[in-house]
Design a protein around this motif. Structure first.
Motif, PDB file in Angstrom:
ATOM      1  N   UNK A   1       0.868  -1.170   0.000  1.00  0.00           N
ATOM      2  CA  UNK A   1       0.000   0.000   0.000  1.00  0.00           C
ATOM      3  C   UNK A   1       0.907   1.222   0.000  1.00  0.00           C
ATOM      4  N   UNK A   2       0.371   2.366   0.367  1.00  0.00           N
ATOM      5  CA  UNK A   2       1.184   3.584   0.368  1.00  0.00           C
ATOM      6  C   UNK A   2       0.584   4.597   1.324  1.00  0.00           C
ATOM      7  N   UNK A   3       1.414   5.547   1.700  1.00  0.00           N
ATOM      8  CA  UNK A   3       0.966   6.675   2.518  1.00  0.00           C
ATOM      9  C   UNK A   3       0.468   7.758   1.564  1.00  0.00           C
ATOM     10  N   UNK A   4      -0.806   8.074   1.610  1.00  0.00           N
ATOM     11  CA  UNK A   4      -1.430   8.937   0.604  1.00  0.00           C
ATOM     12  C   UNK A   4      -1.471  10.409   0.987  1.00  0.00           C
ATOM     13  N   UNK A   5      -0.912  10.808   2.115  1.00  0.00           N
ATOM     14  CA  UNK A   5      -1.119  12.172   2.593  1.00  0.00           C
ATOM     15  C   UNK A   5      -0.226  13.164   1.858  1.00  0.00           C
ATOM     16  N   UNK A   6      -0.442  14.452   2.140  1.00  0.00           N
ATOM     17  CA  UNK A   6       0.135  15.527   1.340  1.00  0.00           C
ATOM     18  C   UNK A   6       1.473  16.031   1.875  1.00  0.00           C
ATOM     19  N   UNK A   7       2.485  15.170   1.856  1.00  0.00           N
ATOM     20  CA  UNK A   7       3.848  15.664   2.070  1.00  0.00           C
ATOM     21  C   UNK A   7       4.622  15.653   0.764  1.00  0.00           C
ATOM     22  N   UNK A   8       4.080  14.954  -0.245  1.00  0.00           N
ATOM     23  CA  UNK A   8       4.719  14.892  -1.541  1.00  0.00           C
ATOM     24  C   UNK A   8       5.452  13.601  -1.822  1.00  0.00           C
ATOM     25  N   UNK A   9       5.666  12.758  -0.805  1.00  0.00           N
ATOM     26  CA  UNK A   9       6.489  11.565  -1.002  1.00  0.00           C
ATOM     27  C   UNK A   9       5.696  10.355  -1.465  1.00  0.00           C
ATOM     28  N   UNK A  10       4.507  10.122  -0.899  1.00  0.00           N
ATOM     29  CA  UNK A  10       3.660   8.970  -1.230  1.00  0.00           C
ATOM     30  C   UNK A  10       4.410   7.653  -1.036  1.00  0.00           C
TER      31      UNK A  10
ATOM     32  N   UNK B   1      11.680  24.274   5.395  1.00  0.00           N
ATOM     33  CA  UNK B   1      11.989  23.348   6.490  1.00  0.00           C
ATOM     34  C   UNK B   1      11.616  21.916   6.120  1.00  0.00           C
ATOM     35  N   UNK B   2      12.305  21.321   5.132  1.00  0.00           N
ATOM     36  CA  UNK B   2      11.934  19.966   4.716  1.00  0.00           C
ATOM     37  C   UNK B   2      12.176  18.907   5.776  1.00  0.00           C
ATOM     38  N   UNK B   3      12.961  19.210   6.816  1.00  0.00           N
ATOM     39  CA  UNK B   3      13.147  18.237   7.889  1.00  0.00           C
ATOM     40  C   UNK B   3      11.829  17.921   8.579  1.00  0.00           C
ATOM     41  N   UNK B   4      10.849  18.812   8.454  1.00  0.00           N
ATOM     42  CA  UNK B   4       9.521  18.552   8.992  1.00  0.00           C
ATOM     43  C   UNK B   4       8.495  18.263   7.905  1.00  0.00           C
ATOM     44  N   UNK B   5       8.629  18.927   6.771  1.00  0.00           N
ATOM     45  CA  UNK B   5       7.584  18.815   5.754  1.00  0.00           C
ATOM     46  C   UNK B   5       7.808  17.649   4.802  1.00  0.00           C
ATOM     47  N   UNK B   6       9.056  17.407   4.436  1.00  0.00           N
ATOM     48  CA  UNK B   6       9.367  16.375   3.436  1.00  0.00           C
ATOM     49  C   UNK B   6      10.524  15.528   3.981  1.00  0.00           C
ATOM     50  N   UNK B   7      10.206  14.727   5.000  1.00  0.00           N
ATOM     51  CA  UNK B   7      11.264  14.106   5.785  1.00  0.00           C
ATOM     52  C   UNK B   7      11.389  12.609   5.574  1.00  0.00           C
ATOM     53  N   UNK B   8      10.745  12.049   4.566  1.00  0.00           N
ATOM     54  CA  UNK B   8      10.831  10.615   4.340  1.00  0.00           C
ATOM     55  C   UNK B   8      12.211  10.248   3.789  1.00  0.00           C
TER      56      UNK B   8
ATOM     57  N   UNK C   1       2.362   6.614  -7.565  1.00  0.00           N
ATOM     58  CA  UNK C   1       3.697   6.746  -8.141  1.00  0.00           C
ATOM     59  C   UNK C   1       4.465   7.826  -7.400  1.00  0.00           C
ATOM     60  N   UNK C   2       5.792   7.801  -7.545  1.00  0.00           N
ATOM     61  CA  UNK C   2       6.612   8.807  -6.900  1.00  0.00           C
ATOM     62  C   UNK C   2       8.070   8.605  -7.229  1.00  0.00           C
ATOM     63  N   UNK C   3       8.925   9.228  -6.413  1.00  0.00           N
ATOM     64  CA  UNK C   3      10.362   9.095  -6.604  1.00  0.00           C
ATOM     65  C   UNK C   3      11.066  10.430  -6.620  1.00  0.00           C
ATOM     66  N   UNK C   4      12.368  10.385  -6.401  1.00  0.00           N
ATOM     67  CA  UNK C   4      13.198  11.587  -6.423  1.00  0.00           C
ATOM     68  C   UNK C   4      14.570  11.228  -6.984  1.00  0.00           C
ATOM     69  N   UNK C   5      15.339  12.272  -7.283  1.00  0.00           N
ATOM     70  CA  UNK C   5      16.721  12.114  -7.746  1.00  0.00           C
ATOM     71  C   UNK C   5      16.793  11.139  -8.909  1.00  0.00           C
ATOM     72  N   UNK C   6      17.499  10.007  -8.759  1.00  0.00           N
ATOM     73  CA  UNK C   6      17.704   9.080  -9.873  1.00  0.00           C
ATOM     74  C   UNK C   6      16.776   7.878  -9.821  1.00  0.00           C
TER      75      UNK C   6
END
Length: 884
Positions: A71-80, A255-262, A600-605
């Motif tokens: 499954x996935x975490x669907x909330x609004x931090x951007x990571x999913x 402050x991504x240490x709190x908002x986008x911290x996955x 779907x998601x992902x960052x960097x490479x």
């Protein structure tokens, strides 16, 4: 039916950071990160609210389970973030993370998409005492907000909703329907709640004639529309991984240490940058010393809220006086900076079509004064009564010492220097000017379009995308409603829609493609009906993210009359949120762990797609949103059009097929895709660098330091919003991105009675209000008001004292966090806490004197819209604090 709090767990609160000895205005920091320890025994209360014994493996015993699904975490931090779900006997016994792939962060490596601590607590959300079990109807004669409901059957609920919809359509047309903004289900595809135009309710309503749409969002309301006044683009920036090439990195309110911290999001990337580029100077400009600053920065520059425009002016004044700006570059690429070319620059910057705001069709909005930025800096021309914008002038406004301003300016011309602004600075009553000014300091110092530099927008996190579809068709071309409102202004369409047009409330025309445009003649784009029906799915906006809860309650309870008053609010949610308790019908929705979907998601490479499989059957009488909309569509006579004969799982397969057709490297069959669950891909691309465009999407095709668009609006628009906003001069539209005495800012005379500037920030334990009802999270970091230790001493407030924070709009109680991590004169309340009034008596609904016990900042914030974007300036508040 009052909301009850879940059993409190016995997890002891841990300190994430320890700081001491911070002095002065520009604090030197060393990078550090908190250590993480797994609990050695089950928390107290783990058996509560349907919990099962899931901590056996922590004590060395093997985890007993029947199945593992994705499954996935669907909330609004951007990571999913993808999540592994372990079940036994039909019960979720453990939520785990993606541990597949390497822990090495490098090009060509498929790394782990590890969830943060929030995602790992989802079992407490699944089995929360706040779960809505059956359809509910507000008890007749009670007010919205009392929270009194009676159980009804699904058939009764659907019949009542469909009948009310038909009555409203017959009387007002589709203009009276509104789909509320909500990001509680930001992941997912069929189940998604945002963007509203991509939801199942959009599909349903468009097939039935349409609904009133919205533009922009609560996160980026001002930067979306006002940073482009300067450079035509609110979004492009260098990829975060390019920061390894930066000599300096400046974070404005980020402050991504709190908002986008996955384990795959911005904070992870920034931490890796710090490790790979240890010589970089990282500066955080923020009223409070954030966890990001503690973790990666060299220097914290405390600044009074919403004074960034003055800071930038002081920096540019110094650089210009010292001859450190490239005059030829500015003359070639910018308009509106120099006095001697200002008249020609204004002509070049004149909008020529209604694709831009502020079209001057009459040609009468001429300028006969020098309104250039050079004149502003010197205090001449139109600004002769404002004085020179020296670093000393800026210091008096910002609280940043003049020498620190000069040092920061020198850093910009000793680059490459990357500039990244979070979305907090633009969430002030003058936030549009702030977003322009931050972009301007990046551009004017030559740091745009180069490796190691940046545009001043929010960070670009990269990723390797799949082509798989992330939404199913919603048929916007069938929507017959051709106007849209700002995401923030919907509340006024309940009370006084007739005052809402383009020149008062920023109403815009929307065409069959969904594109918005502006009026050639101001005041001609108007709403045609009041909002009478609200769909509220996966959203706590109405009593959470939106402002001024007490006045909102007044509006929700207006009588249903011809031109005002909402007739029906329908909420679909798994939990009894504060917003649910202002609804007329509440329908129990499912969590992501009870339905099939994909995200779907992902960052960097690295990029990923996760095929989510229901781990358990829907609890109680809850239903997925697709099934709910199917039932309503059936009652409205459009079921076949709505479903196209497909189940929710069929639509998931349809999304998969789109990816296969587009060339995605995925299993040959959907069955294999579903069985595999999580798929990742990588490449070794060079970090993207936002180009310095030869021609920008501005009227002049250049950087517009002076925006004729903005100037025209200042002459065309009614900034009182048709009399709703006082004509006090606290709202201004300015051609230049300058500082002015804005609403409830540092210069507002209201500070005499409410001496503290109140801002909000994101905490680690919630994503907006999501996870706000998780006891484990609340026990780790309870809701607290951050207050400077010197201010606290003067007020006799000590650590963990109960305090009441008050504005003109309401009162909220929480405990105090007494700290030197916030500058004097400023307090901050983490946003997203659940509203919990001391009384729900009908007689006190909406009364500002009613005490909120939940520490909900939205009780304190203002719904006064911002001048251009008509967005949320909710970080500009003046308050007082007293011991409870």
């Amino acid at each position: 039916m009052e909301k009850t709090s879940s059993a409190q767990s016995g997890i002891s609160r841990r300190s994430f950071v320890a700081l001491s000895g911070l002095v002065g205005a520009g604090f030197a920091l060393t990078g550090c990160s908190p250590s993480e320890q797994a609990p050695t025994e089950a928390p107290e209360g783990a058996e509560s609210a349907g919990e099962t014994k899931a901590f056996a493996e922590v004590k060395g015993e093997p985890l007993a389970y029947d199945a593992m699904t994705w499954s996935a975490c669907h909330v609004n931090c951007g990571s999913r973030c993808p999540l592994k779900v372990f079940t036994k006997d039909g019960t979720v016994v453990r939520i785990d993370i993606d541990s597949d792939g390497t822990d090495e962060f490098a090009p060509g490596q498929i790394y782990q998409m590890r969830s943060c601590v929030r995602g790992r607590t989802n079992r407490q959300r699944i089995y929360s005492e706040d779960r809505i079990q059956k359809p509910l109807k507000r008890v007749e004669g009670t007010k919205r907000g009392e929270g009194k409901y009676e159980e009804i059957t699904w058939d009764e609920a659907i019949d009542l909703i469909a009948a009310t919809m038909q009555d409203i359509k017959d009387e007002y047309g589709n203009d009276a329907f509104y789909i509320q903004y909500g990001t509680g289900v930001l992941g997912g595809t069929v189940s998604r709640s945002w963007h509203p135009d991509a939801t199942m309710f959009a599909r349903l309503m468009n097939l039935w004639g349409g609904y009133l749409r919205q533009y922009a969002d609560y996160s980026t309301g001002q930067i979306t529309w006002e940073m482009p006044l300067f450079n035509g683009d609110a979004w492009s920036n260098n990829e975060v991984t390019d920061l390894v090439n930066s000599k300096n990195i400046v974070l404005f309110g980020n402050n991504p240490a709190n908002t986008r911290m996955s384990g795959s999001a911005m904070q992870y990337l920034l931490t890796q940058v710090r490790l790979q580029n240890p010589e970089a100077t990282i500066v955080v400009i923020d009223p409070h010393l954030s966890d990001t600053a503690v973790g990666v920065a060299n220097q914290w520059i405390p600044i009074r809220p919403a004074t960034d425009t003055a800071l930038v002016a002081g920096m540019i004044f110094y650089l210009k006086e010292q001859g450190k700006l490239d005059e030829k570059f500015i003359r070639d690429k910018f308009v509106g900076f120099f006095s001697d070319s200002f008249a020609d620059d204004v002509k070049a910057a004149e909008p020529a079509s209604n694709a831009f705001m502020g079209l001057d069709k009459s040609g009468k909005l001429t300028i006969d004064q020098d309104m250039s930025y050079e004149a502003y800096l010197a205090g001449t021309g139109a600004y002769e009564d404002t004085g020179e914008k020296t670093p000393e002038w800026a210091a008096a406004i910002t609280g940043v010492p003049a020498d620190t301003i000069r040092q920061l300016a020198d850093l910009y011309v000793d680059g490459p220097t990357a500039t990244i602004q979070g979305w907090g600075p633009q969430r002030h009553s003058n936030g549009g000017n702030t977003s322009r000014a931050i972009a301007m300091i990046a551009a004017i110092t030559g740091n745009v379009g180069i490796s190691g530099g940046g545009t001043g927008a929010r960070e670009g996190v990269g990723g390797v995308p799949y082509a798989i579809a992330t939404a199913i068709p919603t048929f916007p071309e069938k929507n017959t409603v051709d106007v849209c409102v700002s995401f923030f202004d919907w509340y006024h369409a309940i009370e006084d829609y007739q005052s809402m047009n383009d020149a008062t409330w920023g109403v815009r025309h929307i065409d069959e493609t969904g594109a918005t445009s502006y009026a050639e003649e101001p005041g001609t784009i108007k709403l045609k009906a009041p909002i009478k029906f609200i769909w509220n799915y996966g959203s706590n906006v109405m009593m959470g993210q939106h402002a001024d809860i007490n006045d909102s309650l007044r509006i929700y309870n207006l009588p249903d009359e011809k031109d005002s008053g909402v007739r029906m609010i329908v909420t679909v949610d798994p939990w009894m949120t504060p917003t649910a308790m202002v609804s007329d019908i509440i329908l129990p929705g499912t969590t992501p762990f009870e339905e099939d979907d994909l995200t779907t998601g992902g960052t960097a490479w690295t990029g990923f797609v996760c095929c989510e499989t229901a781990a358990i059957e829907p609890l109680f009488e809850s239903k997925p949103v697709y099934e709910i909309c199917t039932l309503i569509a059936d009652k409205l006579g459009i079921k076949d059009e709505f479903t196209e004969g497909k189940t929710q799982l069929d639509w998931v397969e349809w999304c998969y097929d789109q990816g296969i057709a587009a060339g995605d490297d995925l299993p040959a069959t959907f069955e294999e895709f579903r069985e595999g669950g999580l798929f990742k891909q990588t490449d070794d691309h060079e970090p993207a660098v936002a180009p310095a465009p030869e021609e920008m999407a501005t009227p002049s095709g250049k950087y517009e330091v002076f925006s004729k668009q903005a100037y025209n609006l200042s002459q065309q628009w009614d900034l009182t919003c048709g009399g709703y906003v006082p004509d006090d001069g606290r709202d201004q539209i300015t051609g230049l991105p300058i500082w002015y005495d804005h609403f409830e800012g540092y210069g507002d005379p209201l500070r005499k009675d409410y001496p503290f500037q109140l801002i909000g920030h994101h905490g680690k334990t919630r994503t907006h209000s999501s996870y706000g009802n998780v006891p484990w999270m609340n026990s780790v970091a309870p809701q607290q008001c951050w207050i400077n230790d010197g201010d606290a001493a003067e007020l006799g407030i000590e650590q963990d004292d109960a305090v009441i924070v008050s504005t003109e709009r309401g009162r909220s109680q929480m405990t105090a966090k007494v700290t030197n991590r916030i500058m004097p004169g400023v307090v901050s309340v983490p946003q997203g806490a659940w509203y919990d009034p001391e009384s729900r008596d009908a007689a006190t609904i909406g009364d500002p004197s009613v005490l909120d016990r939940g520490g909900c900042i939205s009780v304190l914030t203002s719904s006064r819209p911002t001048p251009i974007s008509k967005g949320n300036g909710v970080h500009s508040n003046l308050c007082k604090i007293e011991k409870a």
